[in-house]
Design a protein around this motif. Structure first.
Motif, PDB file in Angstrom:
ATOM      1  N   PRO A  51       0.830  -1.211   0.000  1.00 42.43           N
ATOM      2  CA  PRO A  51       0.000   0.000   0.000  1.00 42.43           C
ATOM      3  C   PRO A  51       0.864   1.260   0.000  1.00 42.43           C
ATOM      4  O   PRO A  51       2.062   1.216   0.286  1.00 42.43           O
ATOM      5  N   ASP A  52       0.230   2.376  -0.310  1.00 40.98           N
ATOM      6  CA  ASP A  52       0.925   3.666  -0.300  1.00 40.98           C
ATOM      7  C   ASP A  52       1.163   4.159   1.125  1.00 40.98           C
ATOM      8  O   ASP A  52       2.179   4.785   1.417  1.00 40.98           O
ATOM      9  N   VAL A  53       0.200   3.884   2.003  1.00 40.75           N
ATOM     10  CA  VAL A  53       0.247   4.347   3.394  1.00 40.75           C
ATOM     11  C   VAL A  53      -0.145   3.193   4.308  1.00 40.75           C
ATOM     12  O   VAL A  53      -1.073   2.445   3.998  1.00 40.75           O
ATOM     13  N   THR A  54       0.560   3.071   5.439  1.00 43.05           N
ATOM     14  CA  THR A  54       0.184   2.101   6.464  1.00 43.05           C
ATOM     15  C   THR A  54      -0.021   2.843   7.775  1.00 43.05           C
ATOM     16  O   THR A  54       0.883   3.519   8.254  1.00 43.05           O
ATOM     17  N   LEU A  55      -1.223   2.728   8.330  1.00 45.54           N
ATOM     18  CA  LEU A  55      -1.516   3.284   9.651  1.00 45.54           C
ATOM     19  C   LEU A  55      -1.265   2.162  10.646  1.00 45.54           C
ATOM     20  O   LEU A  55      -1.992   1.173  10.655  1.00 45.54           O
ATOM     21  N   MET A  56      -0.225   2.301  11.460  1.00 43.92           N
ATOM     22  CA  MET A  56       0.240   1.190  12.308  1.00 43.92           C
ATOM     23  C   MET A  56       0.118   1.533  13.790  1.00 43.92           C
ATOM     24  O   MET A  56       0.699   2.514  14.257  1.00 43.92           O
ATOM     25  N   ASP A  57      -0.636   0.707  14.507  1.00 43.76           N
ATOM     26  CA  ASP A  57      -0.697   0.788  15.969  1.00 43.76           C
ATOM     27  C   ASP A  57       0.658   0.333  16.517  1.00 43.76           C
ATOM     28  O   ASP A  57       1.309  -0.531  15.930  1.00 43.76           O
ATOM     29  N   LEU A  58       1.100   0.887  17.627  1.00 39.02           N
ATOM     30  CA  LEU A  58       2.395   0.505  18.180  1.00 39.02           C
ATOM     31  C   LEU A  58       2.325  -0.698  19.107  1.00 39.02           C
ATOM     32  O   LEU A  58       3.209  -1.538  19.104  1.00 39.02           O
ATOM     33  N   ARG A  59       1.273  -0.805  19.890  1.00 38.83           N
ATOM     34  CA  ARG A  59       1.150  -1.902  20.859  1.00 38.83           C
ATOM     35  C   ARG A  59       0.124  -2.911  20.373  1.00 38.83           C
ATOM     36  O   ARG A  59      -1.073  -2.646  20.368  1.00 38.83           O
ATOM     37  N   MET A  60       0.643  -4.078  19.967  1.00 42.28           N
ATOM     38  CA  MET A  60      -0.226  -5.139  19.455  1.00 42.28           C
ATOM     39  C   MET A  60       0.350  -6.495  19.825  1.00 42.28           C
ATOM     40  O   MET A  60       1.550  -6.611  20.087  1.00 42.28           O
ATOM     41  N   PRO A  61      -0.497  -7.525  19.787  1.00 42.36           N
ATOM     42  CA  PRO A  61      -0.004  -8.883  20.048  1.00 42.36           C
ATOM     43  C   PRO A  61       0.788  -9.418  18.855  1.00 42.36           C
ATOM     44  O   PRO A  61       0.776  -8.827  17.780  1.00 42.36           O
ATOM     45  N   GLU A  62       1.449 -10.535  19.070  1.00 40.35           N
ATOM     46  CA  GLU A  62       2.225 -11.245  18.044  1.00 40.35           C
ATOM     47  C   GLU A  62       3.512 -10.506  17.691  1.00 40.35           C
ATOM     48  O   GLU A  62       4.583 -11.034  17.863  1.00 40.35           O
ATOM     49  N   LEU A  63       3.378  -9.320  17.160  1.00 40.60           N
ATOM     50  CA  LEU A  63       4.528  -8.506  16.749  1.00 40.60           C
ATOM     51  C   LEU A  63       4.066  -7.067  16.878  1.00 40.60           C
ATOM     52  O   LEU A  63       3.057  -6.682  16.282  1.00 40.60           O
ATOM     53  N   ASP A  64       4.773  -6.268  17.697  1.00 35.67           N
ATOM     54  CA  ASP A  64       4.299  -4.895  17.897  1.00 35.67           C
ATOM     55  C   ASP A  64       4.534  -4.050  16.639  1.00 35.67           C
ATOM     56  O   ASP A  64       5.237  -4.449  15.710  1.00 35.67           O
ATOM     57  N   GLY A  65       3.913  -2.883  16.620  1.00 33.58           N
ATOM     58  CA  GLY A  65       3.968  -2.020  15.453  1.00 33.58           C
ATOM     59  C   GLY A  65       5.358  -1.516  15.111  1.00 33.58           C
ATOM     60  O   GLY A  65       5.686  -1.323  13.934  1.00 33.58           O
ATOM     61  N   ILE A  66       6.186  -1.316  16.121  1.00 30.31           N
ATOM     62  CA  ILE A  66       7.549  -0.837  15.871  1.00 30.31           C
ATOM     63  C   ILE A  66       8.353  -1.917  15.141  1.00 30.31           C
ATOM     64  O   ILE A  66       8.989  -1.648  14.118  1.00 30.31           O
ATOM     65  N   ASP A  67       8.301  -3.140  15.652  1.00 33.66           N
ATOM     66  CA  ASP A  67       9.049  -4.226  15.006  1.00 33.66           C
ATOM     67  C   ASP A  67       8.471  -4.580  13.636  1.00 33.66           C
ATOM     68  O   ASP A  67       9.214  -4.903  12.707  1.00 33.66           O
ATOM     69  N   ALA A  68       7.151  -4.506  13.505  1.00 31.88           N
ATOM     70  CA  ALA A  68       6.532  -4.771  12.197  1.00 31.88           C
ATOM     71  C   ALA A  68       6.981  -3.721  11.181  1.00 31.88           C
ATOM     72  O   ALA A  68       7.325  -4.055  10.037  1.00 31.88           O
ATOM     73  N   THR A  69       7.019  -2.467  11.595  1.00 36.39           N
ATOM     74  CA  THR A  69       7.469  -1.397  10.703  1.00 36.39           C
ATOM     75  C   THR A  69       8.933  -1.590  10.331  1.00 36.39           C
ATOM     76  O   THR A  69       9.310  -1.421   9.157  1.00 36.39           O
ATOM     77  N   ARG A  70       9.747  -1.958  11.292  1.00 35.04           N
ATOM     78  CA  ARG A  70      11.161  -2.226  10.992  1.00 35.04           C
ATOM     79  C   ARG A  70      11.306  -3.338   9.955  1.00 35.04           C
ATOM     80  O   ARG A  70      12.104  -3.233   9.021  1.00 35.04           O
ATOM     81  N   GLN A  71      10.549  -4.392  10.138  1.00 36.53           N
ATOM     82  CA  GLN A  71      10.619  -5.522   9.216  1.00 36.53           C
ATOM     83  C   GLN A  71      10.176  -5.098   7.805  1.00 36.53           C
ATOM     84  O   GLN A  71      10.827  -5.438   6.815  1.00 36.53           O
TER      85      GLN A  71
END
Length: 77
Positions: A51-71
């Protein structure tokens, strides 16, 4: 006509995701292409849809938003 801005919404609270979806329904130049409830699903959906834009929550189960964004950023700089 210019293409719409494609958006991925990621939040572990369904009510928040649905609220964002409702807001975006009224925007003629934006399209919600997918929703995810955790970071792992977000990474998978990003790979599929890019997608062009991702709205990402920071605190989530499985993989948090910070680590997901890094990946995502490692794979798609």
């Amino acid at each position: 006509m210019p293409s719409k801005i494609r958006i991925l919404c990621v939040d572990d609270h369904p009510l928040v995701r649905k609220g964002i979806a409702r807001i975006l329904e009224n925007e003629s130049d934006m399209e919600l292409v997918a929703e995810a409830g955790d970071g792992r699903a977000a990474v998978d959906l990003y790979r599929q849809l890019q997608p062009d834009v991702t709205l990402m929550d920071l605190r989530m189960p499985e993989l948090d938003g910070i680590d997901a964004t890094r990946q995502i950023r490692q794979e798609y700089p």
